[in-house]
Design a protein around this motif. Structure first.
Motif, PDB file in Angstrom:
ATOM      1  N   ALA A 128       0.830  -1.207   0.000  1.00 37.68           N
ATOM      2  CA  ALA A 128       0.000   0.000   0.000  1.00 37.68           C
ATOM      3  C   ALA A 128       0.861   1.252   0.000  1.00 37.68           C
ATOM      4  O   ALA A 128       0.580   2.217  -0.723  1.00 37.68           O
ATOM      5  CB  ALA A 128      -0.927  -0.008   1.216  1.00 37.68           C
ATOM      6  N   VAL A 129       1.919   1.243   0.795  1.00 34.23           N
ATOM      7  CA  VAL A 129       2.831   2.393   0.847  1.00 34.23           C
ATOM      8  C   VAL A 129       3.504   2.604  -0.504  1.00 34.23           C
ATOM      9  O   VAL A 129       3.606   3.735  -0.991  1.00 34.23           O
ATOM     10  CB  VAL A 129       3.884   2.196   1.960  1.00 34.23           C
ATOM     11  CG1 VAL A 129       4.977   3.249   1.865  1.00 34.23           C
ATOM     12  CG2 VAL A 129       3.217   2.229   3.336  1.00 34.23           C
ATOM     13  N   ALA A 130       3.934   1.522  -1.136  1.00 37.30           N
ATOM     14  CA  ALA A 130       4.605   1.627  -2.439  1.00 37.30           C
ATOM     15  C   ALA A 130       3.674   2.192  -3.500  1.00 37.30           C
ATOM     16  O   ALA A 130       4.063   3.056  -4.299  1.00 37.30           O
ATOM     17  CB  ALA A 130       5.124   0.256  -2.863  1.00 37.30           C
ATOM     18  N   THR A 132       0.932   4.046  -3.001  1.00 41.33           N
ATOM     19  CA  THR A 132       0.606   5.430  -2.662  1.00 41.33           C
ATOM     20  C   THR A 132       1.749   6.374  -3.028  1.00 41.33           C
ATOM     21  O   THR A 132       1.526   7.455  -3.587  1.00 41.33           O
ATOM     22  CB  THR A 132       0.276   5.546  -1.160  1.00 41.33           C
ATOM     23  OG1 THR A 132      -0.803   4.664  -0.851  1.00 41.33           O
ATOM     24  CG2 THR A 132      -0.113   6.955  -0.788  1.00 41.33           C
ATOM     25  N   ARG A 133       2.976   5.961  -2.744  1.00 40.67           N
ATOM     26  CA  ARG A 133       4.134   6.807  -3.065  1.00 40.67           C
ATOM     27  C   ARG A 133       4.315   6.945  -4.573  1.00 40.67           C
ATOM     28  O   ARG A 133       4.625   8.028  -5.075  1.00 40.67           O
ATOM     29  CB  ARG A 133       5.396   6.228  -2.422  1.00 40.67           C
ATOM     30  CG  ARG A 133       5.458   6.443  -0.926  1.00 40.67           C
ATOM     31  CD  ARG A 133       6.709   5.859  -0.317  1.00 40.67           C
ATOM     32  NE  ARG A 133       6.793   6.117   1.113  1.00 40.67           N
ATOM     33  CZ  ARG A 133       7.672   5.571   1.921  1.00 40.67           C
ATOM     34  NH1 ARG A 133       8.572   4.699   1.454  1.00 40.67           N
ATOM     35  NH2 ARG A 133       7.677   5.861   3.207  1.00 40.67           N
ATOM     36  N   ALA A 134       4.143   5.843  -5.303  1.00 40.31           N
ATOM     37  CA  ALA A 134       4.283   5.895  -6.767  1.00 40.31           C
ATOM     38  C   ALA A 134       3.232   6.810  -7.370  1.00 40.31           C
ATOM     39  O   ALA A 134       3.513   7.573  -8.297  1.00 40.31           O
ATOM     40  CB  ALA A 134       4.166   4.487  -7.343  1.00 40.31           C
ATOM     41  N   ALA A 135       2.015   6.757  -6.846  1.00 48.57           N
ATOM     42  CA  ALA A 135       0.953   7.623  -7.353  1.00 48.57           C
ATOM     43  C   ALA A 135       1.245   9.083  -7.024  1.00 48.57           C
ATOM     44  O   ALA A 135       1.005   9.974  -7.860  1.00 48.57           O
ATOM     45  CB  ALA A 135      -0.380   7.206  -6.746  1.00 48.57           C
ATOM     46  N   SER A 167       3.788  -4.608 -11.292  1.00 52.29           N
ATOM     47  CA  SER A 167       5.130  -5.149 -11.547  1.00 52.29           C
ATOM     48  C   SER A 167       6.147  -4.031 -11.674  1.00 52.29           C
ATOM     49  O   SER A 167       7.286  -4.153 -11.204  1.00 52.29           O
ATOM     50  CB  SER A 167       5.126  -6.004 -12.813  1.00 52.29           C
ATOM     51  OG  SER A 167       4.295  -7.137 -12.651  1.00 52.29           O
ATOM     52  N   SER A 168       5.749  -2.927 -12.304  1.00 52.51           N
ATOM     53  CA  SER A 168       6.686  -1.811 -12.517  1.00 52.51           C
ATOM     54  C   SER A 168       7.051  -1.109 -11.214  1.00 52.51           C
ATOM     55  O   SER A 168       8.125  -0.530 -11.089  1.00 52.51           O
ATOM     56  CB  SER A 168       6.099  -0.801 -13.502  1.00 52.51           C
ATOM     57  OG  SER A 168       5.014  -0.097 -12.914  1.00 52.51           O
ATOM     58  N   ILE A 169       6.148  -1.151 -10.230  1.00 46.59           N
ATOM     59  CA  ILE A 169       6.434  -0.519  -8.930  1.00 46.59           C
ATOM     60  C   ILE A 169       7.495  -1.318  -8.182  1.00 46.59           C
ATOM     61  O   ILE A 169       8.346  -0.771  -7.495  1.00 46.59           O
ATOM     62  CB  ILE A 169       5.143  -0.404  -8.095  1.00 46.59           C
ATOM     63  CG1 ILE A 169       4.164   0.554  -8.769  1.00 46.59           C
ATOM     64  CG2 ILE A 169       5.451   0.073  -6.673  1.00 46.59           C
ATOM     65  CD1 ILE A 169       2.804   0.602  -8.121  1.00 46.59           C
ATOM     66  N   ALA A 175       4.752  -8.262  -6.118  1.00 45.70           N
ATOM     67  CA  ALA A 175       4.397  -9.605  -5.667  1.00 45.70           C
ATOM     68  C   ALA A 175       2.900  -9.849  -5.776  1.00 45.70           C
ATOM     69  O   ALA A 175       2.456 -10.997  -5.850  1.00 45.70           O
ATOM     70  CB  ALA A 175       4.861  -9.811  -4.227  1.00 45.70           C
ATOM     71  N   MET A 176       2.106  -8.768  -5.793  1.00 47.75           N
ATOM     72  CA  MET A 176       0.652  -8.923  -5.895  1.00 47.75           C
ATOM     73  C   MET A 176       0.168  -9.055  -7.329  1.00 47.75           C
ATOM     74  O   MET A 176      -0.990  -9.378  -7.562  1.00 47.75           O
ATOM     75  CB  MET A 176      -0.051  -7.715  -5.277  1.00 47.75           C
ATOM     76  CG  MET A 176       0.095  -7.632  -3.786  1.00 47.75           C
ATOM     77  SD  MET A 176      -1.021  -6.371  -3.128  1.00 47.75           S
ATOM     78  CE  MET A 176      -0.710  -5.033  -4.260  1.00 47.75           C
ATOM     79  N   ALA A 177       1.041  -8.802  -8.299  1.00 56.86           N
ATOM     80  CA  ALA A 177       0.612  -8.786  -9.700  1.00 56.86           C
ATOM     81  C   ALA A 177       0.008 -10.110 -10.140  1.00 56.86           C
ATOM     82  O   ALA A 177      -0.854 -10.139 -11.021  1.00 56.86           O
ATOM     83  CB  ALA A 177       1.793  -8.422 -10.596  1.00 56.86           C
ATOM     84  N   SER A 178       0.446 -11.194  -9.543  1.00 57.22           N
ATOM     85  CA  SER A 178      -0.079 -12.511  -9.920  1.00 57.22           C
ATOM     86  C   SER A 178      -1.100 -13.043  -8.916  1.00 57.22           C
ATOM     87  O   SER A 178      -1.439 -14.217  -8.947  1.00 57.22           O
ATOM     88  CB  SER A 178       1.077 -13.512 -10.048  1.00 57.22           C
ATOM     89  OG  SER A 178       1.780 -13.614  -8.828  1.00 57.22           O
ATOM     90  N   SER A 179      -1.602 -12.177  -8.054  1.00 58.97           N
ATOM     91  CA  SER A 179      -2.599 -12.590  -7.071  1.00 58.97           C
ATOM     92  C   SER A 179      -3.859 -13.071  -7.786  1.00 58.97           C
ATOM     93  O   SER A 179      -4.313 -12.450  -8.746  1.00 58.97           O
ATOM     94  CB  SER A 179      -2.947 -11.411  -6.161  1.00 58.97           C
ATOM     95  OG  SER A 179      -4.130 -11.662  -5.443  1.00 58.97           O
ATOM     96  N   PRO A 180      -4.451 -14.176  -7.329  1.00 59.52           N
ATOM     97  CA  PRO A 180      -5.695 -14.672  -7.947  1.00 59.52           C
ATOM     98  C   PRO A 180      -6.792 -13.623  -7.995  1.00 59.52           C
ATOM     99  O   PRO A 180      -7.598 -13.589  -8.921  1.00 59.52           O
ATOM    100  CB  PRO A 180      -6.088 -15.850  -7.051  1.00 59.52           C
ATOM    101  CG  PRO A 180      -4.804 -16.305  -6.451  1.00 59.52           C
ATOM    102  CD  PRO A 180      -3.980 -15.066  -6.264  1.00 59.52           C
ATOM    103  N   ALA A 181      -6.839 -12.751  -7.000  1.00 65.26           N
ATOM    104  CA  ALA A 181      -7.872 -11.722  -6.964  1.00 65.26           C
ATOM    105  C   ALA A 181      -7.717 -10.730  -8.105  1.00 65.26           C
ATOM    106  O   ALA A 181      -8.679 -10.080  -8.505  1.00 65.26           O
ATOM    107  CB  ALA A 181      -7.825 -10.980  -5.630  1.00 65.26           C
TER     108      ALA A 181
END
Length: 202
Positions: A128-130, A132-135, A167-169, A175-181
């Protein structure tokens, strides 16, 4: 004369006696009656209810105020951080089947028919921090921060686009890019709020 042991017992029990009794209610969630409890006298709690809802929950089977139900589904968020979410209601079962992004009606339900359902997809706040900071530094095209005090940052797009952005972040977000959700939805919204990340997909 009061015996010391009785006096000590009275002192120990006094704070307990001063505590308000919880209010018990029933919420209809996923076609099941779920018992919940809340503090009816909590300061500011009634600010989250409409008068219509107070009347609505005073009778019938589904007696929990919507905000109590939303709190039970999102226990890690503060009331402000819950701002982007509404309750997803299923007419067929006449029950709450989750929560989605959108404005709430007088009963805390999604004002327009919900197309997605949200779920938390990470267990740490790093992602979430990553995000938010990227945005904040403009590194994510299409990211929007909600001006409602929730602090939420929302990314919406196709599954491929969202996976590519995460993935770019890098790091925990990647690590969440491949999450089933995320992978399972054609269209996905990712919400970073309150140290948690939620994926909302069809």
């Amino acid at each position: 004369m009061i015996r010391p042991t009785l006096f000590l017992a009275a002192l120990l029990s006094a704070p307990l006696a001063a505590q308000a009794e919880p209010a018990f209610c029933t919420a209809r969630i996923n076609a099941r009656d779920v018992p919940l409890a809340y503090d009816r006298d909590e300061p500011g709690l009634r600010d989250h209810f409409s008068r219509r809802e107070i009347l609505f929950t005073s009778w019938g089977r589904d007696t929990c105020p919507s905000y109590v139900v939303l709190r039970s589904l999102t226990p890690d968020l503060t009331d402000d951080e819950r701002g982007p979410f509404c309750l997803r209601h299923d007419k067929a079962s006449d029950s709450i089947i989750g929560y989605d992004l959108g404005r709430r009606d007088a009963y805390g339900r999604c004002e327009t028919p919900a197309k997605t359902v949200c779920q938390r997809v990470n267990q740490t706040k790093n992602a979430a921090v990553a995000i938010t900071r990227a945005a904040a530094r403009g590194a994510i095209n299409g990211a929007r921060a909600l001006p409602d005090g929730s602090g939420a940052v929302i990314l919406s797009g196709s599954q491929g686009y969202i996976s590519g952005v995460l993935s770019s972040i890098g790091g925990a977000a990647a690590a969440m890019a491949s999450s089933p959700a995320i992978v399972a939805g054609a269209a996905v919204s990712v919400v970073a709020v309150g140290g948690a990340v939620y994926a909302c997909r069809e």
